[in-house]
Write a protein that holds these residues in place. Structure first.
Motif, mmCIF file in Angstrom:
data_model
loop_
_atom_site.group_PDB
_atom_site.id
_atom_site.type_symbol
_atom_site.label_atom_id
_atom_site.label_comp_id
_atom_site.label_asym_id
_atom_site.label_seq_id
_atom_site.Cartn_x
_atom_site.Cartn_y
_atom_site.Cartn_z
ATOM 1 N N ARG A 168 0.816 -1.221 0.000
ATOM 2 C CA ARG A 168 0.000 0.000 0.000
ATOM 3 C C ARG A 168 0.843 1.262 0.000
ATOM 4 N N LEU A 169 2.157 1.118 0.193
ATOM 5 C CA LEU A 169 3.029 2.277 0.311
ATOM 6 C C LEU A 169 3.578 2.642 -1.056
ATOM 7 N N ALA A 170 3.127 3.759 -1.596
ATOM 8 C CA ALA A 170 3.606 4.193 -2.906
ATOM 9 C C ALA A 170 5.052 4.655 -2.793
ATOM 10 N N PRO A 171 5.847 4.424 -3.803
ATOM 11 C CA PRO A 171 7.252 4.857 -3.752
ATOM 12 C C PRO A 171 7.407 6.350 -3.499
ATOM 13 N N SER A 172 6.440 7.151 -3.949
ATOM 14 C CA SER A 172 6.557 8.593 -3.743
ATOM 15 C C SER A 172 6.373 8.998 -2.286
ATOM 16 N N VAL A 173 5.806 8.074 -1.454
ATOM 17 C CA VAL A 173 5.554 8.398 -0.056
ATOM 18 C C VAL A 173 6.802 8.181 0.803
ATOM 19 N N VAL A 174 7.688 7.281 0.361
ATOM 20 C CA VAL A 174 8.847 6.916 1.179
ATOM 21 C C VAL A 174 9.739 8.120 1.491
ATOM 22 N N PRO A 175 10.070 8.982 0.534
ATOM 23 C CA PRO A 175 10.897 10.154 0.902
ATOM 24 C C PRO A 175 10.224 11.053 1.932
ATOM 25 N N ALA A 176 8.896 11.207 1.837
ATOM 26 C CA ALA A 176 8.199 12.044 2.817
ATOM 27 C C ALA A 176 8.270 11.430 4.209
ATOM 28 N N LEU A 177 8.140 10.081 4.288
ATOM 29 C CA LEU A 177 8.250 9.410 5.578
ATOM 30 C C LEU A 177 9.666 9.529 6.147
ATOM 31 N N ASP A 178 10.651 9.375 5.263
ATOM 32 C CA ASP A 178 12.033 9.530 5.715
ATOM 33 C C ASP A 178 12.269 10.921 6.295
ATOM 34 N N ALA A 179 11.739 11.951 5.610
ATOM 35 C CA ALA A 179 11.939 13.327 6.084
ATOM 36 C C ALA A 179 11.201 13.564 7.399
ATOM 37 N N ALA A 180 9.968 13.027 7.514
ATOM 38 C CA ALA A 180 9.204 13.204 8.742
ATOM 39 C C ALA A 180 9.896 12.506 9.903
ATOM 40 N N TRP A 181 10.414 11.285 9.655
ATOM 41 C CA TRP A 181 11.106 10.570 10.718
ATOM 42 C C TRP A 181 12.390 11.297 11.136
ATOM 43 N N ALA A 182 13.113 11.846 10.174
ATOM 44 C CA ALA A 182 14.335 12.573 10.503
ATOM 45 C C ALA A 182 14.022 13.778 11.400
ATOM 46 N N GLY A 183 12.930 14.492 11.077
ATOM 47 C CA GLY A 183 12.553 15.634 11.913
ATOM 48 C C GLY A 183 12.150 15.215 13.312
ATOM 49 N N ALA A 184 11.330 14.145 13.397
ATOM 50 C CA ALA A 184 10.900 13.672 14.712
ATOM 51 C C ALA A 184 12.095 13.189 15.528
ATOM 52 N N ARG A 185 13.037 12.483 14.871
ATOM 53 C CA ARG A 185 14.222 11.976 15.566
ATOM 54 C C ARG A 185 15.089 13.126 16.078
ATOM 55 N N ALA A 186 15.230 14.169 15.268
ATOM 56 C CA ALA A 186 16.034 15.316 15.697
ATOM 57 C C ALA A 186 15.400 15.999 16.914
ATOM 58 N N ASP A 187 14.061 16.146 16.876
ATOM 59 C CA ASP A 187 13.379 16.758 18.019
ATOM 60 C C ASP A 187 13.531 15.907 19.275
ATOM 61 N N PHE A 188 13.416 14.587 19.109
ATOM 62 C CA PHE A 188 13.547 13.711 20.273
ATOM 63 C C PHE A 188 14.967 13.734 20.810
ATOM 64 N N ASP A 189 15.972 13.742 19.919
ATOM 65 C CA ASP A 189 17.358 13.812 20.371
ATOM 66 C C ASP A 189 17.618 15.093 21.156
ATOM 67 N N ALA A 190 17.054 16.211 20.675
ATOM 68 C CA ALA A 190 17.222 17.468 21.397
ATOM 69 C C ALA A 190 16.564 17.397 22.779
ATOM 70 N N LEU A 191 15.375 16.781 22.848
ATOM 71 C CA LEU A 191 14.711 16.610 24.134
ATOM 72 C C LEU A 191 15.535 15.706 25.048
ATOM 73 N N HIS A 192 16.111 14.624 24.473
ATOM 74 C CA HIS A 192 16.927 13.701 25.261
ATOM 75 C C HIS A 192 18.135 14.416 25.857
ATOM 76 N N ARG A 193 18.795 15.250 25.064
ATOM 77 C CA ARG A 193 19.967 15.961 25.568
ATOM 78 C C ARG A 193 19.585 16.916 26.699
ATOM 79 N N LEU A 194 18.446 17.600 26.551
ATOM 80 C CA LEU A 194 18.031 18.550 27.574
ATOM 81 C C LEU A 194 17.669 17.845 28.877
#
Length: 332
Positions: free
Chosen positions: A262-288
């Motif tokens: 069900r996952l179109a190839p065009s969706v994968v880059p958007a998911l990668d970008a969303a996950w990268a943003g969420a991971r960066a926010d969580f890492d910043a929270l973890h450091r704080l």
């Protein structure tokens, strides 16, 4: 015919509630286009009794006009009142206004309730309820309603039952509320009534003396941001972290349930970008959190800091390759 103001008897002015907005519109309309609709009067030598058109007369007086255009009804006063009542469909009457009308025809002009029921197309019980409403409400409160200082709904739903229980308290509350800069709404009146019934004698005295202050405090308490600010910062942080945990669990569940086909190839880059943003926010929270809570030999009570493998340690850092691993495993 043209009549001067001194020829008018304003006998029935108290049958309607003053409406400043409607009055201003009427004054502006007459100032621009003149009086287009005559008032209704009946002859009562040497004067003419004004039956309908009180708003127009007030507007003409405010504009300093000398005369008013009038239509003389060749009817007895009770019949003229009923005739005008049937024509006045532009503005619905409140229950109090209906009660004043019934009382005028029944008490002053001697029409029976059965006759009024036939001519007004209402039941006798309906007329009796309207009559009882105005007879139970103290006259000073009715005067405040006529002047537009109190809502008719408030008088009917709050002040009438309060007057039955304690007339002095009803008068005090109505007088204090009418003196406020802004007229209280129906919801504010219901809040006041509920608070009065639940209060102690001392609390009732404070409410009766300062109803405006009670309303302001109650509305401030009801504001969402006020409710949030009443919580301690630590409680707010814990609530946010609980919400973050819930979002992470929901995201994992949706990721597991998502078939790869069900996952179109065009969706994968958007998911990668969303996950990268969420991971960066969580890492910043973890450091704080690590900086504020764990980068010290012990807390204020001498307890050692949690180990690196604790809830905020290295063992729970987000896996940078988590999304690619899910994709490789066929979850995406």
């Amino acid at each position: 015919m043209q009549l001067e103001f001194h020829q008018l008897a304003l006998r029935y002015e108290a049958l309607r509630i003053a409406d400043p907005v409607r009055q201003a519109r009427m004054t502006a309309s007459i100032a621009e286009a003149g009086q287009r609709v005559p008032v209704l009067v009946v002859t009562c030598e040497p004067l003419f009794v004004l039956i309908d058109g009180y708003c127009r007369v007030r507007a003409l007086r405010a504009l300093r006009r000398d005369t008013v255009e009038a239509l003389v009804l060749e009817l007895p006063e009770p019949d003229a009142l009923l005739f005008a009542h049937g024509l006045d469909l532009a503005r619905p009457r409140s229950a109090l206004e209906e009660g004043w009308f019934v009382r005028e025809l029944h008490r002053t002009h001697g029409l029976s309730l059965a006759e009024l029921a036939l001519r007004c197309r209402h039941s006798v019980s309906w007329l009796s309820r309207r009559l009882a409403l105005v007879e139970r409400l103290p006259e000073p409160i009715q005067a405040l309603v006529r002047r537009g200082k109190l809502l008719p709904h408030a008088a009917m739903k709050v002040l009438v039952p309060l007057a039955r229980a304690n007339e002095a308290h009803a008068l005090r509350l109505a007088t204090r509320a009418a003196a406020l800069p802004e007229r209280l709404s129906a919801r504010q009146w219901e809040t006041l009534h509920a608070a009065y019934r639940a209060a102690t004698p001392e609390g009732r005295e404070r409410l009766l003396e300062h109803p405006g202050l009670f309303v302001r405090v109650d509305e401030e308490r009801r504001r969402p941001d006020a409710a949030a600010s009443a919580k301690a910062p630590e409680a707010l942080l814990l609530s946010d972290l609980a919400a973050l945990s819930g979002l992470a669990r929901r995201a994992r569940r949706r990721l597991r349930e998502l078939p790869a086909e069900r996952l179109a190839p065009s969706v994968v880059p958007a998911l990668d970008a969303a996950w990268a943003g969420a991971r960066a926010d969580f890492d910043a929270l973890h450091r704080l959190v690590t900086e504020r809570c764990h980068d010290r030999p012990g807390d204020a009570h001498g307890h050692p800091s949690p180990s690196p493998g604790g809830p905020w340690g290295e063992a729970h850092r987000p896996n940078p390759g988590a999304l690619p691993q899910y994709r490789q495993a066929g979850a995406l």
